[in-house]
Write a protein that holds these residues in place. Sequence first.
Motif, PDB file in Angstrom:
ATOM      1  N   LEU A  85      27.313 -10.298 -12.775  1.00  0.00           N
ATOM      2  CA  LEU A  85      26.346  -9.884 -13.828  1.00  0.00           C
ATOM      3  C   LEU A  85      26.309  -8.561 -14.383  1.00  0.00           C
ATOM      4  O   LEU A  85      26.548  -7.493 -13.468  1.00  0.00           O
ATOM      5  CB  LEU A  85      24.910 -10.140 -12.756  1.00  0.00           C
ATOM      6  N   ILE A  86      26.601  -8.401 -15.584  1.00  0.00           N
ATOM      7  CA  ILE A  86      26.531  -7.222 -16.122  1.00  0.00           C
ATOM      8  C   ILE A  86      25.094  -6.638 -16.723  1.00  0.00           C
ATOM      9  O   ILE A  86      24.912  -7.422 -17.627  1.00  0.00           O
ATOM     10  CB  ILE A  86      27.681  -7.103 -17.195  1.00  0.00           C
ATOM     11  N   ILE A 109      28.543 -10.465  -8.264  1.00  0.00           N
ATOM     12  CA  ILE A 109      28.787  -8.807  -8.237  1.00  0.00           C
ATOM     13  C   ILE A 109      27.831  -8.308  -9.501  1.00  0.00           C
ATOM     14  O   ILE A 109      28.026  -8.820 -10.607  1.00  0.00           O
ATOM     15  CB  ILE A 109      30.340  -8.389  -8.581  1.00  0.00           C
ATOM     16  N   THR A 110      27.073  -7.347  -9.080  1.00  0.00           N
ATOM     17  CA  THR A 110      26.105  -6.981 -10.205  1.00  0.00           C
ATOM     18  C   THR A 110      26.525  -5.519 -10.630  1.00  0.00           C
ATOM     19  O   THR A 110      26.834  -4.659  -9.622  1.00  0.00           O
ATOM     20  CB  THR A 110      24.739  -6.776  -9.733  1.00  0.00           C
ATOM     21  N   VAL A 111      26.836  -5.581 -11.858  1.00  0.00           N
ATOM     22  CA  VAL A 111      27.451  -4.197 -12.540  1.00  0.00           C
ATOM     23  C   VAL A 111      26.290  -3.175 -13.281  1.00  0.00           C
ATOM     24  O   VAL A 111      25.719  -3.951 -14.120  1.00  0.00           O
ATOM     25  CB  VAL A 111      28.584  -4.734 -13.286  1.00  0.00           C
ATOM     26  N   ASP A 154      36.432  -2.576 -14.010  1.00  0.00           N
ATOM     27  CA  ASP A 154      36.464  -2.428 -12.545  1.00  0.00           C
ATOM     28  C   ASP A 154      35.877  -3.679 -11.867  1.00  0.00           C
ATOM     29  O   ASP A 154      36.173  -3.973 -10.760  1.00  0.00           O
ATOM     30  CB  ASP A 154      35.788  -1.002 -12.017  1.00  0.00           C
ATOM     31  N   ALA A 155      34.721  -4.288 -12.390  1.00  0.00           N
ATOM     32  CA  ALA A 155      34.219  -5.394 -11.894  1.00  0.00           C
ATOM     33  C   ALA A 155      34.886  -6.663 -11.982  1.00  0.00           C
ATOM     34  O   ALA A 155      35.139  -7.279 -10.955  1.00  0.00           O
ATOM     35  CB  ALA A 155      32.737  -5.505 -12.583  1.00  0.00           C
ATOM     36  N   LEU A 156      35.639  -6.637 -12.846  1.00  0.00           N
ATOM     37  CA  LEU A 156      36.439  -7.939 -13.134  1.00  0.00           C
ATOM     38  C   LEU A 156      37.691  -7.878 -12.089  1.00  0.00           C
ATOM     39  O   LEU A 156      38.224  -8.905 -11.576  1.00  0.00           O
ATOM     40  CB  LEU A 156      37.141  -8.062 -14.726  1.00  0.00           C
ATOM     41  N   VAL A 157      38.200  -6.651 -11.973  1.00  0.00           N
ATOM     42  CA  VAL A 157      39.393  -6.308 -11.142  1.00  0.00           C
ATOM     43  C   VAL A 157      38.858  -6.645  -9.558  1.00  0.00           C
ATOM     44  O   VAL A 157      39.568  -7.467  -8.891  1.00  0.00           O
ATOM     45  CB  VAL A 157      40.118  -5.037 -11.153  1.00  0.00           C
ATOM     46  N   ARG A 158      37.519  -6.322  -9.292  1.00  0.00           N
ATOM     47  CA  ARG A 158      37.100  -6.531  -8.212  1.00  0.00           C
ATOM     48  C   ARG A 158      36.982  -8.240  -7.806  1.00  0.00           C
ATOM     49  O   ARG A 158      37.367  -8.580  -6.745  1.00  0.00           O
ATOM     50  CB  ARG A 158      35.663  -5.733  -7.886  1.00  0.00           C
TER      51      ARG A 158
END
Length: 301
Positions: A85-86, A109-111, A154-158
Amino acid sequence: MLKKILALLLAAAVILPAASCARKAPSEDGGKIRVSVSFDALREFAAAVGGDKVAVSVIIPDGTEPHDFEPKAQDLTALSTADILILNGLGMESWADNAVKAAGNAVLITVDASAGIQPITAADAEAASEHGQYDPHIWLSLKCAETEVQNIRDALVRADPGNKTYYQANSDDYVAALEQLYGAYAAKFAAVTNRNFVTGHAAFAYLCRDFGLSQNSVEDVFAEGEPSAKQMAALIDYCRANHVTTVFSEALLSTDVADTLARETGASVRAINTIESSEDGKTYLQRMEENLSVIYESLSA
């Protein structure tokens, strides 16, 4: 309003936890990372970085003013099966915390895309009551957009570390495009002597910080309807005293006040993009270039 949102979220909570127990298999999305974003500009950033590795959905519908958005249960169902979630952050999505809790998605994962950005304090008490302590309109700054893109990377890599090189390359390419546009207009704005412009909505403080400009907003009038005769007279006096030649108006707000100001002062009315909804198939970079172009033209006239 808060009671209404909480009621909707409680209704969503009945639906979403059950759905979260049956998350879609990756094959149903072709193995793509499922990304939910709050509004359109973030959709573009996520799509630019994620490329063909992501499936992006938008929570706030096109044509809806994000500041006034009140989520319904169906607006939140995608969160139960999303991987990421961005959010823009800085108070833009006041509904988000309750929505995430209602989703019952333990792996979400909340960004906060604003992480690392130096925020600008809200212009006045009314703006603070609407958004919170800080101005949230960071996506309208090319420099802040770079940070948002990197936070999304960074969130996509995580979520998908096996494709780190892919996301890094896409992020680098998009940041380079942002930098190219910034460089072109930094040189232009450096040469103007008039550095003040007038908008309906006070959304461009971060853009102004990028280029050393100053926005003057008549947001109270534009956002709340017809001004009183006294308010209109004050606005007309302001435009005349400051030699305002252009009044910018946003797509989701009425142009009535801008049109009246134009008639009374000889100024023209020009559209400006807030990039909260998709518009005519234009990209973020195209709309930002249009914004910078019309602002530059108004200042160099």
